[in-house]
Scaffold this active site. Structure first.
Site, PDB file in Angstrom:
ATOM      1  CB  ILE A  99     -10.168 -11.110 -15.549  1.00  0.00           C
ATOM      2  CG1 ILE A  99     -11.399 -10.454 -15.793  1.00  0.00           C
ATOM      3  CG2 ILE A  99     -10.130 -12.143 -14.545  1.00  0.00           C
ATOM      4  CD1 ILE A  99     -12.855 -11.148 -16.356  1.00  0.00           C
ATOM      5  CB  VAL A 124     -10.407 -17.156 -14.776  1.00  0.00           C
ATOM      6  CG1 VAL A 124     -11.511 -17.794 -14.773  1.00  0.00           C
ATOM      7  CG2 VAL A 124     -10.319 -15.728 -14.753  1.00  0.00           C
ATOM      8  CG  ASP A 125     -12.772 -20.010  -9.051  1.00  0.00           C
ATOM      9  OD1 ASP A 125     -12.860 -18.952  -8.373  1.00  0.00           O
ATOM     10  OD2 ASP A 125     -13.344 -21.153  -8.927  1.00  0.00           O
ATOM     11  CB  SER A 130     -17.691 -23.307 -19.957  1.00  0.00           C
ATOM     12  OG  SER A 130     -18.645 -23.471 -18.789  1.00  0.00           O
ATOM     13  CB  VAL A 171     -10.777 -26.898 -15.993  1.00  0.00           C
ATOM     14  CG1 VAL A 171     -10.897 -28.204 -15.354  1.00  0.00           C
ATOM     15  CG2 VAL A 171      -9.591 -26.212 -15.553  1.00  0.00           C
ATOM     16  CE1 TYR A 172     -15.356 -27.148 -14.136  1.00  0.00           C
ATOM     17  CE2 TYR A 172     -17.416 -25.821 -14.626  1.00  0.00           C
ATOM     18  CZ  TYR A 172     -16.586 -26.768 -13.608  1.00  0.00           C
ATOM     19  OH  TYR A 172     -16.876 -26.565 -12.402  1.00  0.00           O
TER      20      TYR A 172
HETATM   21  N1  AR6 Z   1      -7.726 -13.519 -16.833  1.00  0.00           N
HETATM   22  C1  AR6 Z   1      -8.632 -13.942 -17.743  1.00  0.00           C
HETATM   23  N2  AR6 Z   1      -9.069 -15.101 -18.193  1.00  0.00           N
HETATM   24  C2  AR6 Z   1      -8.212 -16.272 -17.830  1.00  0.00           C
HETATM   25  C3  AR6 Z   1      -7.426 -16.028 -16.660  1.00  0.00           C
HETATM   26  C4  AR6 Z   1      -7.009 -14.668 -16.288  1.00  0.00           C
HETATM   27  N3  AR6 Z   1      -6.231 -14.573 -15.405  1.00  0.00           N
HETATM   28  N4  AR6 Z   1      -6.685 -17.205 -16.270  1.00  0.00           N
HETATM   29  C5  AR6 Z   1      -7.505 -18.115 -17.064  1.00  0.00           C
HETATM   30  N5  AR6 Z   1      -8.309 -17.547 -17.895  1.00  0.00           N
HETATM   31  P1  AR6 Z   1     -11.115 -21.929 -16.629  1.00  0.00           P
HETATM   32  P2  AR6 Z   1     -13.785 -23.102 -16.571  1.00  0.00           P
HETATM   33  C6  AR6 Z   1      -9.218 -18.033 -18.864  1.00  0.00           C
HETATM   34  O1  AR6 Z   1     -10.592 -23.358 -16.404  1.00  0.00           O
HETATM   35  O2  AR6 Z   1     -13.708 -24.040 -17.902  1.00  0.00           O
HETATM   36  C7  AR6 Z   1     -11.855 -23.734 -12.019  1.00  0.00           C
HETATM   37  O3  AR6 Z   1     -10.882 -24.758 -11.312  1.00  0.00           O
HETATM   38  C8  AR6 Z   1      -8.751 -19.392 -19.622  1.00  0.00           C
HETATM   39  O4  AR6 Z   1      -7.704 -19.293 -20.418  1.00  0.00           O
HETATM   40  O5  AR6 Z   1     -10.794 -20.964 -15.432  1.00  0.00           O
HETATM   41  O6  AR6 Z   1     -15.210 -22.463 -16.556  1.00  0.00           O
HETATM   42  C9  AR6 Z   1     -12.870 -23.591 -11.274  1.00  0.00           C
HETATM   43  O7  AR6 Z   1     -12.890 -23.688  -9.911  1.00  0.00           O
HETATM   44  C10 AR6 Z   1     -10.192 -19.766 -20.346  1.00  0.00           C
HETATM   45  O8  AR6 Z   1     -10.124 -19.411 -21.299  1.00  0.00           O
HETATM   46  O9  AR6 Z   1     -12.802 -21.876 -16.175  1.00  0.00           O
HETATM   47  C11 AR6 Z   1     -13.956 -24.436 -11.986  1.00  0.00           C
HETATM   48  O10 AR6 Z   1     -13.640 -25.949 -11.021  1.00  0.00           O
HETATM   49  C12 AR6 Z   1     -11.084 -19.306 -19.390  1.00  0.00           C
HETATM   50  O11 AR6 Z   1     -10.477 -18.201 -18.394  1.00  0.00           O
HETATM   51  C13 AR6 Z   1     -13.400 -24.848 -13.195  1.00  0.00           C
HETATM   52  O12 AR6 Z   1     -12.064 -24.322 -13.121  1.00  0.00           O
HETATM   53  C14 AR6 Z   1     -11.876 -20.143 -18.290  1.00  0.00           C
HETATM   54  O13 AR6 Z   1     -11.135 -21.287 -17.800  1.00  0.00           O
HETATM   55  C15 AR6 Z   1     -14.217 -24.011 -14.128  1.00  0.00           C
HETATM   56  O14 AR6 Z   1     -13.653 -24.335 -15.475  1.00  0.00           O
END
Ligand code: AR6
Length: 181
Positions: A21, A43-44, A127, A130-131
């Protein structure tokens, strides 16, 4: 970036892509943030690294964001002009209001985009990392919420589901086709 699917909804377009993204040139990308807007992994972390340190200070100024809501910042060094920081629920079995909170995170992001005249918006799969929210169920909620929004509003015009894996894209595609997989 691979385009997996695209459909017209009302006056708008919903598109499923597999991409990082942080590479998308859109009016806003939607970050899967935490309620302190403190940055993190997933992703954050990727968005904060690509945007540069100004993003963290913009988030600190906002202070935080309740689960199910969203906040807007600039995109700084990202190709995206803005970042919408949406806070999805932590999955805890499905009977703690997780579905409604996830739908709300999507709706609030769409509302922020509309209020700020943003025409193209790319969502991460909020979500589902990690969530721990089940990816197929989350994709169904994401697609239903976006479809309902686009069918009776003109802004944003293009909504992208930015999937990080083929599997995530398949879940979104099945939901867009009215099926579950
Ligand atoms: N581009 C697009 N999607 C991505 C990328 C990327 N570069 N990297 C990961 N994903 P997550 P959550 C996807 O864990 O579950 C953080 O520490 C990944 O495969 O990023 O909402 C925050 O600070 C997954 O499908 O977010 C919060 O504390 C999706 O993004 C916590 O994690 C979301 O995974 C939020 O957890």
């Amino acid at each position: 970036m691979t385009i997996i699917d695209e459909i017209a909804v009302g006056q708008g377009t919903a598109r499923i892509v597999v991409a990082d993204i942080t590479t998308l040139e859109v009016d806003a990308i939607v970050n899967a943030a935490n309620s302190r807007l403190a940055g993190g992994g997933g992703v954050d972390g990727a968005i904060h690294r690509a945007a540069g340190p100004e993003l963290a200070s913009a988030c600190r100024k906002i202070g935080g964001c309740p689960t199910g809501e969203a906040r807007l910042t600039a995109g700084f060094a990202l190709p995206a002009r803005h970042v919408i920081h949406a806070v999805g629920p932590v999955w805890s079995g499905g009977s703690a209001g997780e579905d409604a909170l996830l739908a709300s995170a999507y709706r609030e992001s769409l509302a922020l985009a509309a209020a700020n005249d943003l025409r193209s918006l790319a969502f991460s799969a909020i979500s589902t990392g990690v969530y721990g929210f089940p990816a197929d169920r989350a994709a169904g909620i994401a697609v239903d919420t976006v479809r309902a929004w686009l069918s009776d509003r003109s802004q944003p015009q293009t909504v992208i589901f930015c999937c990080f894996s083929e599997e995530s894209a398949r879940h979104h595609q099945a939901a867009l086709a009215g099926k579950r997989n």
